[in-house]
Design an enzyme around this catalytic site. Structure first.
Site, PDB file in Angstrom:
ATOM      1  N   SER A  98       0.885  -1.174   0.000  1.00  0.00           N
ATOM      2  CA  SER A  98       0.000   0.000   0.000  1.00  0.00           C
ATOM      3  C   SER A  98       0.915   1.213   0.000  1.00  0.00           C
ATOM      4  O   SER A  98       1.246   1.768   1.046  1.00  0.00           O
ATOM      5  CB  SER A  98      -0.894   0.023   1.248  1.00  0.00           C
ATOM      6  OG  SER A  98      -1.711  -1.110   1.300  1.00  0.00           O
ATOM      7  N   LYS A 173      -6.420   2.944  -2.827  1.00  0.00           N
ATOM      8  CA  LYS A 173      -6.183   2.172  -1.593  1.00  0.00           C
ATOM      9  C   LYS A 173      -6.039   3.106  -0.384  1.00  0.00           C
ATOM     10  O   LYS A 173      -6.557   2.844   0.699  1.00  0.00           O
ATOM     11  CB  LYS A 173      -4.925   1.315  -1.770  1.00  0.00           C
ATOM     12  CG  LYS A 173      -4.434   0.617  -0.518  1.00  0.00           C
ATOM     13  CD  LYS A 173      -5.397  -0.425  -0.004  1.00  0.00           C
ATOM     14  CE  LYS A 173      -4.880  -1.049   1.287  1.00  0.00           C
ATOM     15  NZ  LYS A 173      -5.856  -1.960   1.902  1.00  0.00           N
ATOM     16  N   LYS A 242       0.105   5.246   8.203  1.00  0.00           N
ATOM     17  CA  LYS A 242       0.797   5.587   6.957  1.00  0.00           C
ATOM     18  C   LYS A 242      -0.205   5.762   5.805  1.00  0.00           C
ATOM     19  O   LYS A 242      -0.098   6.687   4.997  1.00  0.00           O
ATOM     20  CB  LYS A 242       1.821   4.463   6.677  1.00  0.00           C
ATOM     21  CG  LYS A 242       2.449   4.385   5.322  1.00  0.00           C
ATOM     22  CD  LYS A 242       1.755   3.456   4.355  1.00  0.00           C
ATOM     23  CE  LYS A 242       1.641   2.021   4.795  1.00  0.00           C
ATOM     24  NZ  LYS A 242       0.897   1.169   3.882  1.00  0.00           N
TER      25      LYS A 242
HETATM   26  P1  NDP Z   1       4.420  -6.495   8.005  1.00  0.00           P
HETATM   27  O1  NDP Z   1       4.899  -5.393   8.874  1.00  0.00           O
HETATM   28  O2  NDP Z   1       3.796  -7.692   8.604  1.00  0.00           O
HETATM   29  O3  NDP Z   1       5.632  -7.022   7.075  1.00  0.00           O
HETATM   30  C1  NDP Z   1       6.470  -6.106   6.417  1.00  0.00           C
HETATM   31  C2  NDP Z   1       7.371  -6.845   5.452  1.00  0.00           C
HETATM   32  O4  NDP Z   1       8.259  -5.887   4.874  1.00  0.00           O
HETATM   33  C3  NDP Z   1       8.254  -7.910   6.118  1.00  0.00           C
HETATM   34  O5  NDP Z   1       8.537  -8.915   5.187  1.00  0.00           O
HETATM   35  C4  NDP Z   1       9.506  -7.094   6.454  1.00  0.00           C
HETATM   36  O6  NDP Z   1      10.667  -7.894   6.579  1.00  0.00           O
HETATM   37  C5  NDP Z   1       9.611  -6.260   5.205  1.00  0.00           C
HETATM   38  N1  NDP Z   1      10.397  -5.049   5.444  1.00  0.00           N
HETATM   39  C6  NDP Z   1      10.202  -4.098   6.390  1.00  0.00           C
HETATM   40  N2  NDP Z   1      11.121  -3.131   6.265  1.00  0.00           N
HETATM   41  C7  NDP Z   1      11.929  -3.485   5.227  1.00  0.00           C
HETATM   42  C8  NDP Z   1      13.062  -2.899   4.618  1.00  0.00           C
HETATM   43  N3  NDP Z   1      13.556  -1.731   5.049  1.00  0.00           N
HETATM   44  N4  NDP Z   1      13.641  -3.535   3.581  1.00  0.00           N
HETATM   45  C9  NDP Z   1      13.155  -4.713   3.141  1.00  0.00           C
HETATM   46  N5  NDP Z   1      12.079  -5.328   3.671  1.00  0.00           N
HETATM   47  C10 NDP Z   1      11.473  -4.713   4.708  1.00  0.00           C
HETATM   48  O7  NDP Z   1       3.445  -5.790   6.942  1.00  0.00           O
HETATM   49  P2  NDP Z   1       2.199  -6.430   6.157  1.00  0.00           P
HETATM   50  O8  NDP Z   1       2.612  -7.688   5.482  1.00  0.00           O
HETATM   51  O9  NDP Z   1       1.007  -6.427   7.039  1.00  0.00           O
HETATM   52  O10 NDP Z   1       1.950  -5.257   5.084  1.00  0.00           O
HETATM   53  C11 NDP Z   1       2.695  -5.145   3.868  1.00  0.00           C
HETATM   54  C12 NDP Z   1       1.971  -4.101   3.006  1.00  0.00           C
HETATM   55  O11 NDP Z   1       0.643  -4.566   2.739  1.00  0.00           O
HETATM   56  C13 NDP Z   1       1.841  -2.745   3.703  1.00  0.00           C
HETATM   57  O12 NDP Z   1       1.958  -1.712   2.762  1.00  0.00           O
HETATM   58  C14 NDP Z   1       0.419  -2.784   4.273  1.00  0.00           C
HETATM   59  O13 NDP Z   1      -0.118  -1.492   4.456  1.00  0.00           O
HETATM   60  C15 NDP Z   1      -0.297  -3.607   3.209  1.00  0.00           C
HETATM   61  N6  NDP Z   1      -1.511  -4.306   3.645  1.00  0.00           N
HETATM   62  C16 NDP Z   1      -1.532  -5.099   4.778  1.00  0.00           C
HETATM   63  C17 NDP Z   1      -2.701  -5.745   5.157  1.00  0.00           C
HETATM   64  C18 NDP Z   1      -2.793  -6.633   6.376  1.00  0.00           C
HETATM   65  O14 NDP Z   1      -3.915  -7.100   6.681  1.00  0.00           O
HETATM   66  N7  NDP Z   1      -1.705  -6.951   7.073  1.00  0.00           N
HETATM   67  C19 NDP Z   1      -3.946  -5.576   4.375  1.00  0.00           C
HETATM   68  C20 NDP Z   1      -3.784  -4.810   3.169  1.00  0.00           C
HETATM   69  C21 NDP Z   1      -2.622  -4.179   2.842  1.00  0.00           C
HETATM   70  P3  NDP Z   1      11.131  -8.526   7.987  1.00  0.00           P
HETATM   71  O15 NDP Z   1      10.527  -9.894   8.040  1.00  0.00           O
HETATM   72  O16 NDP Z   1      12.597  -8.521   7.896  1.00  0.00           O
HETATM   73  O17 NDP Z   1      10.604  -7.607   9.069  1.00  0.00           O
END
Ligand code: NDP
Length: 298
Positions: A98, A173, A242
């Site tokens: 997102s 979104k 965010k």
């Molecule tokens: P999480 O916080 O659970 O996971 C984040 C992911 O991004 C992890 O794989 C993390 O890796 C990785 N990450 C974080 N920082 C970095 C970085 N600097 N460099 C590389 N990788 C990084 O988030 P979600 O999976 O919940 O969300 C992901 C996206 O989807 C977001 O934009 C969110 O707004 C969107 N979203 C989420 C929903 C939900 O229900 N959860 C629903 C709809 C949209 P690591 O494992 O190392 O921390």
């Protein structure tokens, strides 16, 4: 159609179940910043683990990213082990983050110089929808990129909407999630007051859900997570904050006054600093409860 070789980067709360669906459809390579997560995923789902973004992109025809914000996606492009070093001409990058429209337009322009196509394809439907493959997917791309992206996205979601050029998916979104955020606060405040006035929360919700104030928050989120006291952590409050900020930027750019989203952003910023980075989005209602000195249960 058989699924082309794909790569998935970002195995977070929603990325992991999305990647699991792709792993069932064909050859999948995964990369995650914390390598143990990718190792476990690869073991459990028969995927290949890449040590770097470059290695993940090499050999993939479709690369999917799902990171917290567009900043992290953009940062993944550069450096000798970055995505750009591995992406071949003709590859398609689908960003399910997102994210924000301006950064995505910049990413798309950089990729286009190398003959790589880009679509922003943020999702809605939560972690349950990701597991079930019933997400709603909001796509920003040119027509031919959308046509290529659609069969891959169909493995992840059941409603796939092409909303305009690159950035349009992110814009829709962000507004969707800003509406969710407004609703969470308003429902929390209203229910806290009703409970304090002596009306059981369940009875109040039952009526609202037959009336004009009903929403996803009143019909699903509050009954399943707040009334039960379950408070599962599936979508971090920091990520919803965010999203509200991205929506506020959109209002600023388009010259639309936004007092409601302005206050919502401020309240979510306060909630984030009070509750921390790992709190779930619905825990904003917990703050309302504790300030009101009541609990919304039923
Ligand atoms: P999480 O916080 O659970 O996971 C984040 C992911 O991004 C992890 O794989 C993390 O890796 C990785 N990450 C974080 N920082 C970095 C970085 N600097 N460099 C590389 N990788 C990084 O988030 P979600 O999976 O919940 O969300 C992901 C996206 O989807 C977001 O934009 C969110 O707004 C969107 N979203 C989420 C929903 C939900 O229900 N959860 C629903 C709809 C949209 P690591 O494992 O190392 O921390």
């Amino acid at each position: 159609m058989s699924q082309p070789p794909a790569a998935f980067l970002g195995l977070g709360a929603i990325g992991a179940p999305m990647a699991a669906r792709l792993a069932r459809g064909g050859p999948l390579t995964v990369w995650n910043r914390t390598a143990e997560r990718a190792e476990r995923f690869a073991r459990e789902h028969g995927a290949r683990r890449a040590a770097t973004p470059r290695e993940a992109a090499a050999g993939a025809e479709v690369v999917v990213t799902c990171l917290p914000t567009s900043r992290e996606v953009e940062a993944l492009l550069d450096g000798p082990e970055g995505l750009l070093a591995g992406l071949a001409r003709g590859t398609l990058l689908l960003d399910c983050t997102s994210g924000d429209p301006a950064t995505s337009r910049r990413i798309a322009a950089r990729l286009a110089e190398r003959g790589v196509s880009f679509a922003d394809a943020p999702v809605s439907g939560g972690t349950n929808g990701a597991e079930a493959g019933t997400l709603t997917i909001m796509v920003g791309a040119d027509e031919s990129t959308f046509a290529r992206a659609r069969p891959i996205l169909a493995l992840l979601g059941s409603r796939i909407a092409h909303l305009g050029p690159v950035g349009a998916g992110h814009a829709v979104k962000a507004v969707n999630n800003a509406l969710l955020a407004v609703n969470i606060l308003a429902v929390g405040e209203g229910l806290a007051a009703l409970v304090k006035a002596g009306v059981p929360a369940r009875a109040a919700l039952d009526v609202v859900n037959l009336s004009s104030g009903r929403s996803f928050v009143t019909e699903t989120l509050v009954p399943e997570r707040v009334l039960t006291g379950a408070w599962p952590r599936t979508f971090r409050l920091a990520l919803l904050e965010k999203d509200v900020e991205i929506a506020r930027d959109l209002l600023r750019e388009t010259g639309v006054d936004g007092p409601v989203l302005g206050l919502t952003g401020e309240l979510f910023r306060q909630a984030r600093s009070a509750l921390g980075e790992s709190a779930d989005h619905l825990e904003a209602i917990r703050l309302i409860e504790s300030r009101a000195g009541t609990a919304i249960r039923g």
